[in-house]
Design an enzyme around this catalytic site. Structure first.
Site, PDB file in Angstrom:
ATOM      1  N   CYS A   2       0.865  -1.167   0.000  1.00  0.00           N
ATOM      2  CA  CYS A   2       0.000   0.000   0.000  1.00  0.00           C
ATOM      3  C   CYS A   2       0.900   1.215   0.000  1.00  0.00           C
ATOM      4  O   CYS A   2       2.077   1.113   0.323  1.00  0.00           O
ATOM      5  CB  CYS A   2      -0.859   0.074   1.275  1.00  0.00           C
ATOM      6  SG  CYS A   2      -2.194  -1.137   1.300  1.00  0.00           S
ATOM      7  N   GLY A  28      -0.262   0.352  -5.108  1.00  0.00           N
ATOM      8  CA  GLY A  28      -1.605  -0.193  -4.953  1.00  0.00           C
ATOM      9  C   GLY A  28      -2.547   0.379  -5.978  1.00  0.00           C
ATOM     10  O   GLY A  28      -2.692   1.592  -6.076  1.00  0.00           O
ATOM     11  N   ASN A 102       0.066   0.865   5.908  1.00  0.00           N
ATOM     12  CA  ASN A 102       0.782  -0.009   4.970  1.00  0.00           C
ATOM     13  C   ASN A 102       1.481  -1.070   5.799  1.00  0.00           C
ATOM     14  O   ASN A 102       2.286  -0.729   6.666  1.00  0.00           O
ATOM     15  CB  ASN A 102       1.812   0.818   4.172  1.00  0.00           C
ATOM     16  CG  ASN A 102       2.747  -0.030   3.326  1.00  0.00           C
ATOM     17  OD1 ASN A 102       3.859   0.384   3.049  1.00  0.00           O
ATOM     18  ND2 ASN A 102       2.325  -1.211   2.902  1.00  0.00           N
ATOM     19  N   TYR A 242      11.890  -5.205  -6.147  1.00  0.00           N
ATOM     20  CA  TYR A 242      10.762  -5.047  -7.049  1.00  0.00           C
ATOM     21  C   TYR A 242       9.833  -3.890  -6.711  1.00  0.00           C
ATOM     22  O   TYR A 242       9.402  -3.149  -7.592  1.00  0.00           O
ATOM     23  CB  TYR A 242       9.929  -6.335  -7.066  1.00  0.00           C
ATOM     24  CG  TYR A 242       8.581  -6.176  -7.748  1.00  0.00           C
ATOM     25  CD1 TYR A 242       8.491  -6.131  -9.133  1.00  0.00           C
ATOM     26  CD2 TYR A 242       7.412  -6.042  -7.003  1.00  0.00           C
ATOM     27  CE1 TYR A 242       7.251  -5.967  -9.762  1.00  0.00           C
ATOM     28  CE2 TYR A 242       6.182  -5.884  -7.630  1.00  0.00           C
ATOM     29  CZ  TYR A 242       6.104  -5.843  -9.000  1.00  0.00           C
ATOM     30  OH  TYR A 242       4.905  -5.679  -9.608  1.00  0.00           O
TER      31      TYR A 242
END
Ligand code: 5GP
Ligand code: MG
Length: 458
Positions: A2, A28, A102, A242
């Site tokens: 998030c 997100g 998050n 990533y």
């Protein structure tokens, strides 16, 4: 997964938050929301979908006030539901409480049933609602003491922005799993998951919110408080591999440069005979550059990405079996035909999209396809906020490297070793959580947590 953003003390708080969320969209895509406070009341706009679709001129205008918090959500488990869109807001006599979170609370089940036993009813299955309830609990009179007590009961990962009327609270869990930074724009303070969001609005980076630190921000003043729990630092290494944007600095380090280092390290371990190296865009770009410079191999971008697809609702037909991959990525046949190529991918999770990509490269005429992955095999689920599914869905949890190579259809396959990955990151000031590779979970996971996450759908 998030993204969170917050502004304290700016006339355009909601508009800045909107822009901040734009920069954090990659964290997100399921839903977006902003809550603002104008000195009297809160206003709230939340919608399913992308930031660009969730707000318009009118809804932004309705978000009045000099304080705002925003959130983009990627549901880690369960089915998407508009009830779960964050920030979560509730009224309380100490002020309106809104929470943007998050991470993933590992003791959510215990907290939930304790509260339900005392009669609390919940609107959503999100961690944020629990946090709002914990803050609202009777006992302490002072709001800061309430917040500190509430946050000290949380376990697992959390990077938070909380707004209690004009008080903005920022906090990170004691292990520092997820990023969160503090910036300044004129006299206003700004909080963001990643520095790329500060860059967009022209805010100056001040520092990261510390692991286990709570910041109280109000009327231009900041107070820092430490949570009493101490913990070894365990920042998520996968944010570098990533998840974060390469133009961000997280945990005091630039993501682009970290990815390059991972690619360089990969080149020290693996050098198949190839004509050139190419990334699978965009996530493999930086690692492929690092690889090419270290291996002194030509670098090509022989897959072109269509940047305009957004979300595709067209159902793939039998005629277009690889539709989802093809609509996004198209190979350049003229570059690939007859060539021995090395493709660099940042990671393999389930292996299914990688398999489809390799197939399209073969169809485009590549003679040999070798594959280097800039992280080790992902063998263990993530319980701290990255969307790594259950063990049964993780290809490396169930197959050896040679079996994976066979499944994805490449001529060779090499994953960066754990030592290689850690050595590439060695100049970091922080210890990392690498549990998805090693299974060494820094914060204890309840036995049936996987099942709990799936059932809760939060
Ligand atoms: P797979 O071959 O496992 O189906 O897909 C691998 C691709 O998914 C890689 O290109 C990688 O960049 C991307 N990826 C890695 N982690 C995640 C994640 O947590 N969520 C999503 N949606 N994609 C991911
Ligand atoms: Mg990728």
């Amino acid at each position: 997964m998030c993204g969170i953003f917050a502004v304290s003390g700016h006339k355009e708080a909601a508009k800045l938050t909107y822009l901040g969320l734009y920069a954090l969209q990659h964290r997100g895509e399921e839903s977006a929301g902003i809550v603002s406070f104008n000195g009297k009341k809160i206003s709230c706009q939340k919608k399913m979908g992308l930031v660009a679709d969730a707000f318009d001129q009118q809804s932004l205008r309705s978000l009045e006030g000099e304080c705002a918090i925003g959130h983009v959500r990627y549901s880690t488990t369960g089915s998407p539901s508009s009830l779960n869109i964050q920030p979560f807001s509730a009224c309380h006599k100490k002020g309106n409480i809104s929470v943007a979170h998050n991470g993933n609370l590992t003791n959510i089940n215990i907290l939930h049933s304790k509260m339900e036993d005392k009669g609390t009813i919940f609107q959503t299955s999100t961690d944020s609602e629990i946090i709002a309830h914990l803050i609202a609990k009777p006992g302490r009179n002072n709001i800061k003491a309430k917040v500190k007590h509430a946050l000290s009961q949380l376990e697992g990962s959390f990077s938070l922005a909380v707004m209690i009327d004009q008080l903005i609270v920022a906090a990170r869990d004691p292990s520092g799993f997820r990023p969160l930074c503090l910036g300044k724009l004129d006299q206003a303070y700004v909080l963001a998951s990643e520095t790329c969001a500060l860059d967009l609005i022209g805010a100056k980076y001040i520092r990261d919110v510390g692991a286990g630190e709570i910041l109280f921000i109000k009327e231009g003043k900041i107070e820092s408080v430490k949570l009493n729990k101490k913990s070894k630092s365990a920042s998520c290494i996968f944010e570098y591999i990533y998840f974060s944007r390469p133009d961000s600095n997280i945990f005091n380090r630039n993501v682009y440069l970290a990815r390059r280092r991972l690619g360089e390290e990969l080149a020290r371990e693996y050098k198949p005979d190839c004509d050139f190296v190419m990334p699978i865009p965009d996530s493999g770009n930086c690692a492929a550059l690092g690889y090419a410079s270290q291996a002194k191999l030509p670098y090509q971008t022989a897959i072109i990405r269509n940047h305009y697809i957004g979300r595709t609702f067209i159902q793939p037909s039998q005629l277009m079996r690889d539709f989802r991959v093809r609509v996004k990525l198209n190979p350049v046949k003229e570059v690939l035909a007859g060539k021995k190529v090395l493709i660099i991918e940042d990671s393999i999770v389930r292996g299914t999209t990688t398999r489809a990509k390799i197939k399209t490269l073969r169809q485009a005429g590549a003679k040999e396809i070798h594959m280097g992955v800039s992280c080790p095999p992902i063998k263990f689920p993530c319980f701290y906020g990255i969307d790594f599914p259950t063990k049964s869905e993780l290809i490396a949890a169930n197959k050896e490297v040679e079996e994976i190579r066979n499944f994805i259809g490449s001529d060779s396959l090499h994953y960066l070793s754990l030592e290689g990955m850690l050595s590439a990151m060695r100049e970091a000031e922080f210890d990392f959580c690498a549990a998805c590779f090693t299974g060494g979970y820094p914060v204890e996971i309840p036995n049936n947590f996987n099942k709990i996450m799936l059932e809760r759908g939060g």
